[in-house]
Scaffold this active site. Structure first.
Site, PDB file in Angstrom:
ATOM      1  N   ASP A  14      -2.920  10.341   1.046  1.00  0.00           N
ATOM      2  CA  ASP A  14      -3.381   9.201   0.252  1.00  0.00           C
ATOM      3  C   ASP A  14      -4.098   9.743  -0.982  1.00  0.00           C
ATOM      4  O   ASP A  14      -5.066  10.501  -0.867  1.00  0.00           O
ATOM      5  CB  ASP A  14      -4.325   8.333   1.093  1.00  0.00           C
ATOM      6  CG  ASP A  14      -4.661   7.014   0.421  1.00  0.00           C
ATOM      7  OD1 ASP A  14      -4.022   6.686  -0.590  1.00  0.00           O
ATOM      8  OD2 ASP A  14      -5.565   6.313   0.915  1.00  0.00           O
ATOM      9  N   ASP A 108       0.921   5.552  -4.174  1.00  0.00           N
ATOM     10  CA  ASP A 108      -0.139   6.542  -3.975  1.00  0.00           C
ATOM     11  C   ASP A 108      -0.329   7.011  -2.534  1.00  0.00           C
ATOM     12  O   ASP A 108      -1.293   7.726  -2.249  1.00  0.00           O
ATOM     13  CB  ASP A 108      -1.461   6.006  -4.519  1.00  0.00           C
ATOM     14  CG  ASP A 108      -1.931   4.749  -3.793  1.00  0.00           C
ATOM     15  OD1 ASP A 108      -1.092   4.077  -3.173  1.00  0.00           O
ATOM     16  OD2 ASP A 108      -3.133   4.451  -3.852  1.00  0.00           O
ATOM     17  N   GLU A 109       0.548   6.646  -1.626  1.00  0.00           N
ATOM     18  CA  GLU A 109       0.405   7.152  -0.261  1.00  0.00           C
ATOM     19  C   GLU A 109       1.750   7.228   0.439  1.00  0.00           C
ATOM     20  O   GLU A 109       2.684   6.496   0.110  1.00  0.00           O
ATOM     21  CB  GLU A 109      -0.584   6.303   0.554  1.00  0.00           C
ATOM     22  CG  GLU A 109      -0.188   4.877   0.766  1.00  0.00           C
ATOM     23  CD  GLU A 109      -1.160   4.125   1.674  1.00  0.00           C
ATOM     24  OE1 GLU A 109      -1.646   4.710   2.656  1.00  0.00           O
ATOM     25  OE2 GLU A 109      -1.422   2.944   1.392  1.00  0.00           O
TER      26      GLU A 109
END
Length: 367
Positions: A14, A108-109
């Site tokens: 993350d 983003d993860e």
């Protein structure tokens, strides 16, 4: 019970305050300062906040007005999804150096299954550390990671040493880790469910594990089975490189509330055009069109219609949205309109269900 399936090595990566960190990286003058992405103006909403802003209580989904009240020095920056997408692709390419089993959750993860990895590394923890170092060296951003035997525990573990850290839950530590875990940190337990659990004396994983399957299903419906199994370390969801998209949507919040359908039609045309573009870009079509209406008092209403055929044409989407708008009278003036397309023509591949596994035995497995 001895597990007849190999325990997997799962990493959840993350990025730390991704949108805000990209803005600070691109503009060094913003480094170390409290910033919020989006949220500008009297009606804006914060999309993301830097860690400097979070110290003041600023967080995503908060109104810009409240954010500036909490942090008078807050700096607002515009969203830049083209830039975020560009950075996300560079990060994802790093992941692919280690495994093809990468399941993005967002820009983003992502989850990575490194049980069998390209470099033959025996340690998932060392892989996670190397990935984080490469992201910082090659991209300029920091990331956090959680490492464990399944996606659920890896995701929970990822929050333990944020920002710019990682946490590993080894197979032999899983049950104790879950027993000590605050119920609010269980992925899938939201604020409302947590309050309901508190009323029933469930505050930790240990309390949750003490409840029978029948009890949990009686009080929490279908989610009861999920809670029963995850607190025992059982979560067999595989890392799926090609996640099936279930819907596509676009929406707009207006600077001034709209009280007439005539003014809304122009807005709907722009929204329908954006939905159509996204459908074409992803090479999908859908049957179910949903109109989202948020009123000035923040009440939310949705109206849906399922067509007999798949569509992605702007004209059809717009005409259907218009029909839905005129379907009922409006309750109040409108601050937001949105159109979503679901029931898409994406066919998931059938896979054999995994057998239930447990972590009641310690295996010679290097994390």
């Amino acid at each position: 019970m001895i597990n007849d399936l190999p325990i997997r090595k799962i990493i959840h990566v993350d990025m730390d305050a991704f949108y805000a960190s990209v803005a600070q990286m691109d503009n060094p003058d913003l480094k170390g300062k409290p910033i919020a992405v989006g949220g500008g103006g009297t009606r804006g909403v914060v999309s993301a906040a830097s860690y400097e802003a979070r110290k003041f209580g600023v967080k995503s989904a908060m109104s810009g007005r409240l954010a500036i009240k909490l942090c008078p020095e807050l700096i607002f920056v515009k969203t830049d999804f083209e830039r975020y997408t560009e950075i996300s692709k560079r990060i994802r390419n790093i992941f692919f150096d280690y495994t093809e089993l990468v399941e993005p959750l967002s820009l983003d993860e992502a989850y990575l299954d490194v049980t069998e990895n390209k470099l033959g590394f025996p340690s998932a923890s060392l892989i996670a550390e190397e990935i984080r170092q490469r992201i910082f060296r090659e991209v300029g951003l920091t990331a956090s990671a959680g490492i464990s035997i399944n996606k659920f525990i890896a995701k929970v573990a990822c929050d333990y040493n944020k920002p710019n850290g990682q946490h590993t839950v080894n197979p032999e530590d899983v049950l104790q880790f879950l027993a000590d875990l605050d119920i609010r940190k269980f992925y899938g337990v939201g604020k409302v469910t947590a309050e309901k659990m508190y009323l029933k004396g469930i505050f930790t994983g240990k309390d949750l594990k003490a409840k029978s399957l029948d009890y949990l299903e009686d009080h929490f419906g279908k989610s009861g089975s999920y809670y029963y199994h995850v607190v025992r370390g059982i979560h067999n969801s595989e890392v799926r490189p090609n996640r099936i998209r279930k819907s596509l949507a676009a929406e707009r919040t207006f600077n001034e509330n709209l009280s007439s359908e005539i003014f809304m039609l122009e807005k709907l045309e722009h929204i329908a055009e954006e939905v159509s573009k996204r459908l074409h870009k992803n090479n999908v079509s859908g049957k179910t069109i949903t109109l989202k209406i948020k009123y000035s008092d923040f009440t939310l209403q949705t109206r849906s219609k399922t067509l007999a055929y798949f569509v992605r044409d702007k004209a059809i989407i717009l005409e259907t949205a218009k029909d839905l708008l005129y379907q009922n009278t409006l309750n109040n003036s409108v601050r937001l309109l949105g159109i979503s397309m679901s029931n898409l023509n994406t066919k998931p591949q059938k896979t054999e269900p995994l057998k239930e596994n447990t972590v009641s035995v310690q295996l010679q497995f290097k994390f």
